[in-house]
Write an enzyme that holds these catalytic residues in place. Sequence first.
Site, PDB file in Angstrom:
ATOM      1  N   CYS A   1      39.303  31.708  37.121  1.00 26.45           N
ATOM      2  CA  CYS A   1      39.021  32.932  37.541  1.00 26.45           C
ATOM      3  C   CYS A   1      39.411  34.063  37.531  1.00 26.45           C
ATOM      4  O   CYS A   1      40.286  34.754  36.824  1.00 26.45           O
ATOM      5  CB  CYS A   1      37.403  32.919  38.104  1.00 26.45           C
ATOM      6  SG  CYS A   1      36.514  34.740  37.510  1.00 26.45           S
ATOM      7  N   CYS A   2      40.323  34.142  38.765  1.00 25.09           N
ATOM      8  CA  CYS A   2      40.993  34.580  39.539  1.00 25.09           C
ATOM      9  C   CYS A   2      42.976  34.863  38.325  1.00 25.09           C
ATOM     10  O   CYS A   2      43.665  36.003  37.843  1.00 25.09           O
ATOM     11  CB  CYS A   2      42.044  34.208  40.712  1.00 25.09           C
ATOM     12  SG  CYS A   2      41.030  33.976  41.855  1.00 25.09           S
TER      13      CYS A   2
ATOM     14  N   CYS B   1      37.363  41.551  44.508  1.00 26.82           N
ATOM     15  CA  CYS B   1      36.033  41.478  42.829  1.00 26.82           C
ATOM     16  C   CYS B   1      34.092  41.382  43.854  1.00 26.82           C
ATOM     17  O   CYS B   1      34.563  40.336  44.727  1.00 26.82           O
ATOM     18  CB  CYS B   1      35.973  39.573  42.053  1.00 26.82           C
ATOM     19  SG  CYS B   1      37.369  40.583  41.553  1.00 26.82           S
TER      20      CYS B   1
ATOM     21  N   CYS C   1      33.157  37.218  44.893  1.00 24.20           N
ATOM     22  CA  CYS C   1      34.502  36.308  45.896  1.00 24.20           C
ATOM     23  C   CYS C   1      34.681  37.819  47.375  1.00 24.20           C
ATOM     24  O   CYS C   1      35.119  37.160  47.874  1.00 24.20           O
ATOM     25  CB  CYS C   1      35.453  35.886  45.358  1.00 24.20           C
ATOM     26  SG  CYS C   1      34.908  34.910  43.380  1.00 24.20           S
TER      27      CYS C   1
ATOM     28  N   CYS D   1      44.476  35.194  45.850  1.00 21.97           N
ATOM     29  CA  CYS D   1      44.384  35.478  44.395  1.00 21.97           C
ATOM     30  C   CYS D   1      45.189  34.262  43.255  1.00 21.97           C
ATOM     31  O   CYS D   1      44.635  33.789  42.039  1.00 21.97           O
ATOM     32  CB  CYS D   1      44.044  36.469  43.926  1.00 21.97           C
ATOM     33  SG  CYS D   1      44.956  37.007  44.311  1.00 21.97           S
TER      34      CYS D   1
END
Lengths: 425, 552
Positions: free
Chosen positions: A129-130, A211, A214, A237
């Site tokens: 995702c990062c 975000c 998280c 990240c």
Amino acid sequence: MSTNLAFDVPESAPRRALQIVALNGLFDEMDAEGVLRHAVSEVLREDVAIVSSFGADSAVLLHLVSLIDRRLPVYFLETGKHFPETLTYVETLTRHLGLANVRWLRPDPKDVTRFDPRGELWESDPDSCCHIRKTEPLDAEIANFGGWVTGRKRYQTAERGVLPHFELTSDDRIKVNPLAYFSDADVNAYKRAHGLPEHPLFAKGYRSIGCAPCTTVVAEGEDPRAGRWRGLNKKECGIHFDFNGAIAKPVAAVEKTLFKDGKFIADPFRAWAEGDDPAAVRYTHIPLEMFVANRAAVLGNPHPNGLLIRAGDAIEEVAADLGRFASVAVEFPKFSDGRGYTTARLASERYHYAGELRAVGDVLMDQITLMRRCGITAFVVVHPATRKALETGTLVTVNRYYQPIGSAEVPVGTRPFLRKAPETV
Amino acid sequence: MYRYDEFDAAFVQERTAQFTDQVMRRVRGEINEDQFRPLRLMNGLYLQLHAYMFRIAIPYGTLRSKQLRKLAFLARAYDRGYGHFTTRTNIQFNWPRLSDVPKMIEHLNEVEMHSIQTSGNCIRNISTDQFAGAAADEIIDPRPMAEILRQWSSLHPEFSYLPRKFKFAMTGSANDRAAIKFHDIGMKAVTNPAGEIGWEIWVGGGLGRTPMIAKMIRGYVEHENLLAYLESILRVYNRYGRRDNKWKARIKILVHETGIDKLRDEVEAEYAQMKGGVLTLPQAELDRISAYFAEPPFELVNATQIDVVKEKAADAPYGEWLERNIHSHKHPGYVSVTISLKPIGGAPGDCTAEQMEAVAELGERYSFDEIRVTHEQNLVLPHVRIADLRTVYDRLVEAGLASGNAGLITDMITCPGLDFCSLANARSIPIAQAISHKFAAPERQREIGNLKIKISGCINACGHHHVGHIGILGVEKKGTELYQITVGGDATEAAALGDTLGHGFVADEVPAAIERLVEAYIARRETADEPFIEVYRRVGDAPFKEALYGNA
């Protein structure tokens, strides 16, 4: 790649590294403004960008930028997953400081469609995702600059404890960290002294803000970044992996050790650590003896957790509670220690445990099939050749079974006694 | 005899592909010896003193002629023209090249053979009575159940990484020729009060550095529950067997340290859960497998008495061979023939490619295509017509296989010893050869009668020295090979471990020391028929100790 680097003559890598060391000796630890001014005017000569999260501490660095040159490019990674308060804060600070060149970077929509169609990637695979939301968009922009400026500070995490003012990254760019030596108190004092607006979430206990999914609130006395990816074995990240000039890990390969459902994924679980609180841990494999000693606390813990059954542990002791765990890890301390096979069969066949049953420890390719047959559904694999065989689907194994093992293999009367060929699955 | 169906063939083919891949990775240097070791061991490939040693499974010691011919081919093509039959009734080749092993396995596939689980900490080849299916004294042929156990134990996912290796032996006869009390699990067919046949289960026997006689764990288990019961034992062992010390990891130590009664309770608790479950053996499956072992089409012939006295008078070597190497058969007019692999001065258990082919030929023509391997490292033709004995004997003479010494002093079990084995402390084969020469004269052997000598080159006891009537153990002390002598061991139903009588002897002294024991025995026997072991039981250690060490 390094042609933008504004040294007078082309430099050899060692020489450049030496110059970086020299640069780090030029400034007082707290002379953040001096560092930034020198970086912009002398070292990188405007071939530099600022990256800011517009988080709780970001105002300090952006204030320094406003003192030196309001036209410097400031990148903000709009991941699509921020708190609304953060987006508001970007506008607030931009206006307040008169920043003239704030650039919003968004992920490639194609990546999002492909890798995260349901917007849940942060949950199943936070590293990826990062990667698509931060590392990829930023890398593309940063490639145009000889260096960049970050707001990272030594005190933030143990991993950042050796952060210098200037770093040379492995792709020959310079990373500048003017606030490297600032403490939490220094940051707050600076914000107060200059009347800088606070992030709206700061008052609610957020200390490091990324975000929304998280990021959690940080308790009194906790590492300020403890609220980031809490419960996961993740501290960064990915955009900052290369600090201190060390060779960067390719982000995509970071610690994806869990093989499940045919692919390697980031492991949402972490191992039990000394000092963990059985009542509060989340996504943690709690050792069986710890669970037995703290049964009430663990059963009262609202978070998803796992259970670690070591070779030699008696699974009978926890048979009735197995269903309370999202994952049961069966330890194979050496590949030659076969106790885990019995543990796995008892869990799946006798106690009907239906959650994730994972093999941890010395997990090698020649044991994978045996483990699967005993009910194991996930594998934590670090052995390179085994990883390769699993990734490429080239595990050479025997797929015909003489014995009825496991609840899934058992249907009596559907095959000759004791036998099972793959086509009769 | 059992024949592969499609499933068996495909299973072995997959396993071959897997092991070939592993061997080729090793040959190419993609994996090192440490990584290769566990993989090759599971497939019977050892690294010996001089070379790789490749061990091939002969399930429950049964071979067809075609299979024996293939072994002869392998001996010639990939080894030095011979093979070595082992006490596990397997065969091993001592000189193959690693890169040839995949080809050897391919050849084995063609005749339904493999090397799976001939090594490693898993369930090994199951051994049985070499006269199974033929012996007059058996109540059931153990081989169908042995085949079912072979299948059940092949790549068993729960029991492939046991604390240590695991060996089963089975006998269908009350006269134990399979040494079941010296196995991890021994099974003897018994009849219950209702007249049904089932299995008496013995557990925790073994030799090695801590020799133990097995304890009876259950007096009777029905055929249909046998797999469930055995799986219960294996599960208890897999969980609780010691893994901290390789020398204490066999189930005999678990039995010893836990106590048989407590262990029995643990096994029963597990069995209570498993009994009646998926492992329940349907009668139809037992019948299906048993059909493979159906009696061959014996001719109806009148029982013929073999007149050994007359034959001896006419042709002494033939008469003597008849006297020693024939075993009574359940079918009138037939016998089982032991082919001794113990010629005077030979390496016990060794067999040349030509000899294998000769035996294959005899098996095909005169024994319904069956050959057996014995745990005493001999071969057997199980079903020979009495009328064919002379022909068979003459062929054996031509092949150099007609030693009439079965069960005599020169019919020794011997491990490969320091000449081959990387574990050994001392040589074994040269000791056996020296003893063999010492007692070479047939009349001398006959005068001595039944006497089993067993020789091991180290404490691991592959030569079963603890259960020799006379046992010889090679040890190494301060750079010298010394041989300790034990007396009174017995591998049969009258199981006993031999006693060490005193200090060891250097190699040169061993044959004379054995001679003194033999003289002590002959001097004390009450009749010429009283065997060594019975005299020992009657008179005890003292005369033998005196014979070895004098009166001091």
